[in-house]
Every structure is written in structure tokens, then in C-alpha cells.
Write a protein that holds these residues in place. Structure first.
Motif, PDB file in Angstrom:
ATOM      1  N   MET A  92       0.761  -1.301   0.187  1.00 57.48           N
ATOM      2  CA  MET A  92       0.160  -0.015  -0.022  1.00 57.48           C
ATOM      3  C   MET A  92       0.927   1.084   0.094  1.00 57.48           C
ATOM      4  O   MET A  92       1.931   1.342   0.502  1.00 57.48           O
ATOM      5  N   ARG A  93       0.052   2.314  -0.375  1.00 52.64           N
ATOM      6  CA  ARG A  93       0.789   3.741  -0.419  1.00 52.64           C
ATOM      7  C   ARG A  93      -0.355   4.569   0.395  1.00 52.64           C
ATOM      8  O   ARG A  93      -1.385   4.190   0.517  1.00 52.64           O
ATOM      9  N   TRP A  94       0.126   5.649   0.941  1.00 58.46           N
ATOM     10  CA  TRP A  94      -0.970   6.520   1.618  1.00 58.46           C
ATOM     11  C   TRP A  94      -0.219   7.965   1.409  1.00 58.46           C
ATOM     12  O   TRP A  94       1.094   8.186   1.049  1.00 58.46           O
ATOM     13  N   PHE A  95      -1.251   8.948   1.584  1.00 56.69           N
ATOM     14  CA  PHE A  95      -0.755  10.421   1.311  1.00 56.69           C
ATOM     15  C   PHE A  95      -1.623  11.360   1.910  1.00 56.69           C
ATOM     16  O   PHE A  95      -2.663  10.747   2.366  1.00 56.69           O
ATOM     17  N   ARG A  96      -0.915  12.542   2.042  1.00 52.78           N
ATOM     18  CA  ARG A  96      -1.931  13.471   2.898  1.00 52.78           C
ATOM     19  C   ARG A  96      -1.394  14.739   2.414  1.00 52.78           C
ATOM     20  O   ARG A  96      -0.060  14.802   1.766  1.00 52.78           O
ATOM     21  N   LYS A  97      -2.015  15.981   2.669  1.00 55.98           N
ATOM     22  CA  LYS A  97      -1.263  17.297   2.396  1.00 55.98           C
ATOM     23  C   LYS A  97      -1.175  17.891   3.866  1.00 55.98           C
ATOM     24  O   LYS A  97      -1.606  17.929   4.793  1.00 55.98           O
ATOM     25  N   VAL A  98       0.454  18.344   3.758  1.00 58.14           N
ATOM     26  CA  VAL A  98       0.970  18.910   5.106  1.00 58.14           C
ATOM     27  C   VAL A  98       1.476  20.339   4.813  1.00 58.14           C
ATOM     28  O   VAL A  98       2.523  20.233   4.223  1.00 58.14           O
ATOM     29  N   ASP A  99       1.007  21.300   5.523  1.00 53.28           N
ATOM     30  CA  ASP A  99       1.779  22.543   5.238  1.00 53.28           C
ATOM     31  C   ASP A  99       2.069  22.986   3.694  1.00 53.28           C
ATOM     32  O   ASP A  99       2.974  23.512   3.465  1.00 53.28           O
ATOM     33  N   GLY A 100       0.754  22.563   2.889  1.00 43.19           N
ATOM     34  CA  GLY A 100       0.976  22.985   1.748  1.00 43.19           C
ATOM     35  C   GLY A 100       1.604  21.993   0.864  1.00 43.19           C
ATOM     36  O   GLY A 100       1.963  22.560  -0.332  1.00 43.19           O
ATOM     37  N   ARG A 101       2.286  21.133   1.414  1.00 47.57           N
ATOM     38  CA  ARG A 101       2.889  20.031   0.341  1.00 47.57           C
ATOM     39  C   ARG A 101       2.191  18.740   0.741  1.00 47.57           C
ATOM     40  O   ARG A 101       1.392  18.347   1.434  1.00 47.57           O
ATOM     41  N   VAL A 102       2.535  17.786  -0.515  1.00 49.29           N
ATOM     42  CA  VAL A 102       1.972  16.416  -0.384  1.00 49.29           C
ATOM     43  C   VAL A 102       2.825  15.645  -0.017  1.00 49.29           C
ATOM     44  O   VAL A 102       3.984  15.758  -0.387  1.00 49.29           O
ATOM     45  N   VAL A 103       2.521  14.890   1.011  1.00 47.80           N
ATOM     46  CA  VAL A 103       3.412  14.029   1.583  1.00 47.80           C
ATOM     47  C   VAL A 103       2.928  12.437   1.080  1.00 47.80           C
ATOM     48  O   VAL A 103       1.860  12.327   1.412  1.00 47.80           O
ATOM     49  N   PHE A 104       4.017  11.691   0.584  1.00 49.93           N
ATOM     50  CA  PHE A 104       3.385  10.608  -0.167  1.00 49.93           C
ATOM     51  C   PHE A 104       4.383   9.381   0.378  1.00 49.93           C
ATOM     52  O   PHE A 104       5.577   9.520   0.077  1.00 49.93           O
ATOM     53  N   GLY A 105       3.792   8.400   0.975  1.00 47.34           N
ATOM     54  CA  GLY A 105       4.824   7.171   1.648  1.00 47.34           C
ATOM     55  C   GLY A 105       4.235   5.828   0.868  1.00 47.34           C
ATOM     56  O   GLY A 105       3.107   5.660   0.364  1.00 47.34           O
ATOM     57  N   GLY A 106       5.011   4.856   1.020  1.00 48.12           N
ATOM     58  CA  GLY A 106       4.756   3.567   0.650  1.00 48.12           C
ATOM     59  C   GLY A 106       5.826   2.356   0.856  1.00 48.12           C
ATOM     60  O   GLY A 106       7.004   2.891   1.622  1.00 48.12           O
ATOM     61  N   ARG A 107       5.572   1.187   0.842  1.00 45.08           N
ATOM     62  CA  ARG A 107       6.304   0.000   1.145  1.00 45.08           C
ATOM     63  C   ARG A 107       6.728  -0.333  -0.060  1.00 45.08           C
ATOM     64  O   ARG A 107       6.355  -0.296  -1.258  1.00 45.08           O
ATOM     65  N   GLY A 108       7.965  -1.140   0.174  1.00 45.95           N
ATOM     66  CA  GLY A 108       8.574  -1.880  -1.161  1.00 45.95           C
ATOM     67  C   GLY A 108       9.989  -1.965  -1.319  1.00 45.95           C
ATOM     68  O   GLY A 108      10.483  -2.577  -2.159  1.00 45.95           O
ATOM     69  N   ALA A 109      10.485  -0.874  -0.488  1.00 44.72           N
ATOM     70  CA  ALA A 109      12.095  -0.920  -0.351  1.00 44.72           C
ATOM     71  C   ALA A 109      12.774  -2.021   0.187  1.00 44.72           C
ATOM     72  O   ALA A 109      12.109  -2.320   1.252  1.00 44.72           O
ATOM     73  N   PHE A 110      13.902  -2.405   0.047  1.00 45.25           N
ATOM     74  CA  PHE A 110      14.555  -3.622   0.750  1.00 45.25           C
ATOM     75  C   PHE A 110      16.067  -2.885   1.237  1.00 45.25           C
ATOM     76  O   PHE A 110      16.465  -2.027   0.728  1.00 45.25           O
ATOM     77  N   GLY A 111      16.385  -3.729   2.385  1.00 46.48           N
ATOM     78  CA  GLY A 111      17.915  -3.335   2.479  1.00 46.48           C
ATOM     79  C   GLY A 111      17.765  -2.658   3.753  1.00 46.48           C
ATOM     80  O   GLY A 111      16.786  -2.095   4.364  1.00 46.48           O
ATOM     81  N   LYS A 112      19.072  -2.344   4.246  1.00 50.42           N
ATOM     82  CA  LYS A 112      19.101  -1.555   5.445  1.00 50.42           C
ATOM     83  C   LYS A 112      19.340  -0.182   5.279  1.00 50.42           C
ATOM     84  O   LYS A 112      19.428   0.742   6.335  1.00 50.42           O
ATOM     85  N   ASN A 113      19.488   0.251   4.082  1.00 51.64           N
ATOM     86  CA  ASN A 113      19.745   1.825   3.680  1.00 51.64           C
ATOM     87  C   ASN A 113      18.591   2.320   2.705  1.00 51.64           C
ATOM     88  O   ASN A 113      17.948   1.568   2.244  1.00 51.64           O
ATOM     89  N   ASP A 114      18.482   3.760   2.585  1.00 50.34           N
ATOM     90  CA  ASP A 114      17.580   4.310   1.797  1.00 50.34           C
ATOM     91  C   ASP A 114      17.932   4.196   0.338  1.00 50.34           C
ATOM     92  O   ASP A 114      19.254   3.456   0.005  1.00 50.34           O
ATOM     93  N   SER A 115      16.822   3.754  -0.480  1.00 47.72           N
ATOM     94  CA  SER A 115      16.983   3.440  -1.739  1.00 47.72           C
ATOM     95  C   SER A 115      16.309   4.315  -2.641  1.00 47.72           C
ATOM     96  O   SER A 115      15.160   4.745  -2.779  1.00 47.72           O
ATOM     97  N   GLN A 116      17.269   4.836  -3.606  1.00 48.71           N
ATOM     98  CA  GLN A 116      16.635   5.871  -4.853  1.00 48.71           C
ATOM     99  C   GLN A 116      15.612   5.204  -5.388  1.00 48.71           C
ATOM    100  O   GLN A 116      14.836   6.071  -5.752  1.00 48.71           O
TER     101      GLN A 116
END
Length: 298
Positions: A92-116
């Protein structure tokens, strides 16, 4: 407010039982206490003191992006209800508007570090739902682990007479950890709260734990395949009901024109008025549902 002191950068390396409590070893010295609460959740591999939680959770990386502030023209058109939204798909992905920005999140990355690649995938998904955001820059991006359990429920209770814990929020820790933190405190104070399905004995160990990373990739890939072909759980549909999110089990069916999506059940006696559901279809159309037909309430 309560006059207590919080010591940062003091990792616990060992817990030793004493006659009247425990002693926790840190690089800066020992801490004496009557009770210990383990709240390490998806980061229980950092210290050996939380190994009992580590073997019962599957860490899963969750990523999120935040756009640059939206132009006023978009501000007045996108997510005007200021609600939080989530999908019914497995990955799933989820999102909302915060302080005039769109914040958009989700799952699917793997490993122990951030993934571009994961951040790029989130941006692609965001633009597919909101084409107007194609030219809006990304100002922030970050990720972290959530703790998944075999039964998809958080758990709270005791490991023994000195050690309590709360863990396994399955991605809903912002809300659930506040509740379970209070329950863990009750246990530490000697009480026995009724936690029903969240009881400690229901938190099972993960089978074949050393192979968890391989298992995560296999399961995630399978879920992504099911999402892509539109199988189960109202895949590709996004919903918000009132100001609260609804779960994906014990379902009601709501009819949106010719499309039927499956989302979580209402509690006993709850009803929905026209316009309370916001629907985003798999194709990216954004609309307010003015007529809601409830089919086969469970």
C-alpha cells in the motif's frame, strides 16, 4: 514535566537481574531499575538486550517523500478535505497534504539503507494519481523500518517478572505505540490490563528467521504481482472515510458507479452520509463519491 532525566546516546548492552530489580549496562555506567520496558520494535537488532523481540518481528522498510510547497492553484484543488488517505493494495501507499506539501509514502524498498529506486517509484506512483504534480519538485525524502508480525497485530505484555515490552505495530506505530506504551506502563506498575488479541503470548517467533530477508523479497514480489493484476483486497483503490482510516478486514462493499471496491467494515450502528468517501481509482481519476451503496454488510 515530571522531573525525570533522559540520557541520550546511552545504548543498553546488557540486562542483569538482581534481588530487587535489574541493572542495565551502558557505555557510561549502570542504571538500576525495578522494571524494564523494551520498546525497540523494528530496531531490535541494534542491541543484544532486545533479541527476544528481534526474533518475533520482520523489519520492513517504509519510504516517504514530501513535495515542494504547492502553488495556490493546486492547493485549492488537491485534497481539499485535508484528510489522510491509504490504499487497499497489499504493498500500500498513503498520502496527505501537510503545510501546503503533498506527503506520499509507501512500502517496497529493501535492505538496511535508503533506496533511490524506492523514492523514484514513490514519485512515479504519486504522479500517476495526481498528474498535476509532475512538475513539482521533491523537497524531502526519508525511510525507516516498521515491525511486522505474523498475525498483523501489535502486542504488549511481559517476557518475565522484570521485563515488559510493546512492539509490532505493522506500520501503524504513530497511533498504536501511544496506546501500547500506556499498557506497557500498566504492566510495569504491576497491573494486568485486558489486552485481548494484543496479548504477549500471541506474539509468535518468525520461522526460519535467518532467511527473513530472502523471504521478505519473495513475499513482497508476490504481493506486487497480485497488486499489478488486480487480485484481492480492492487492489488499486484508495479511500478515506470521514476523518479516519478503515482497515481491510471484515469488509463491507461500497459501490462507486460501475466499480466495486472492498474496504474495512464500519462498527455497529455507524452510518455514512453522502460525500463522506473520497475515491481514487486505479487509473488515477480523483473524485468525491456522492452516492454510496452498501452491499452485503458483514
Amino acid at each position: 514535566r515530571h522531573g525525570e532525566i533522559v540520557f541520550e546516546r546511552s545504548p543498553a548492552s546488557h540486562i542483569r537481574r538482581t534481588e530487587d530489580g535489574v541493572r542495565i549496562t551502558t557505555p557510561g555506567g549502570e542504571i538500576k531499575a525495578r522494571q524494564v520496558i523494551l520498546a525497540t520494535n523494528a530496531y531490535s537488532d541494534i542491541s543484544p538486550v532486545s533479541v527476544a523481540i528481534k526474533s518475533r518481528l520482520v523489519p520492513f522498510r517504509s519510504s516517504i517523500i514530501a513535495t515542494e510547497p504547492l502553488p495556490m492553484a493546486l492547493q485549492s484543488r488537491l485534497m481539499t478535505k485535508e484528510r489522510s488517505y491509504g490504499e487497499t493494495r497489499r504493498m500500500m501507499r498513503w498520502f496527505r497534504k501537510v503545510d501546503g506539501r503533498v506527503v506520499f509514502g509507501g512500502r517496497g524498498a529493501f535492505g538496511k539503507n535508503d533506496s533511490q529506486a524506492a523514492f523514484n517509484s514513490l514519485r512515479k506512483a504519486m504522479v500517476s494519481l495526481f498528474p498535476e504534480l509532475a512538475d513539482i519538485g521533491i523537497a524531502y525524502r526519508w525511510s525507516g523500518h516498521v515491525g511486522m508480525t505474523l498475525d498483523a497485530l501489535p502486542h504488549v505484555g511481559r517476557f518475565d517478572d522484570r521485563v515488559c515490552y510493546a512492539a509490532g505495530y505493522n506500520g501503524a506505530g504513530v497511533a498504536m505505540s501511544t496506546l501500547l506504551g500506556r499498557l506497557a506502563a500498566d504492566y510495569a506498575m504491576g497491573e494486568s490490563p485486558d489486552v485481548a488479541l494484543l496479548a504477549a503470548e500471541r506474539l509468535q517467533s518468525v520461522p526460519f528467521y535467518p532467511l527473513r530477508e530472502v523471504g521478505i523479497r519473495l513475499v513482497a514480489g508476490y504481493y506486487q504481482f497480485l497488486d499489478a493484476i488486480g487480485r484481492g483486497w480492492g487492489v488499486g483503490s484508495i479511500y478515506s472515510v470521514g476523518d479516519r482510516m478503515m482497515k481491510d478486514t471484515n469488509c463491507l462493499k461500497y459501490l462507486f458507479g460501475s466499480s466495486v471496491m472492498v474496504i474495512g467494515a464500519l462498527g455497529a450502528g455507524q452510518t455514512l452520509a453522502d460525500g463522506e468517501i473520497t475515491f481514487v481509482s486505479q487509473g488515477g481519476a480523483y473524485q468525491e463519491a456522492q452516492t454510496v451503496a452498501i452491499l452485503d454488510p458483514v
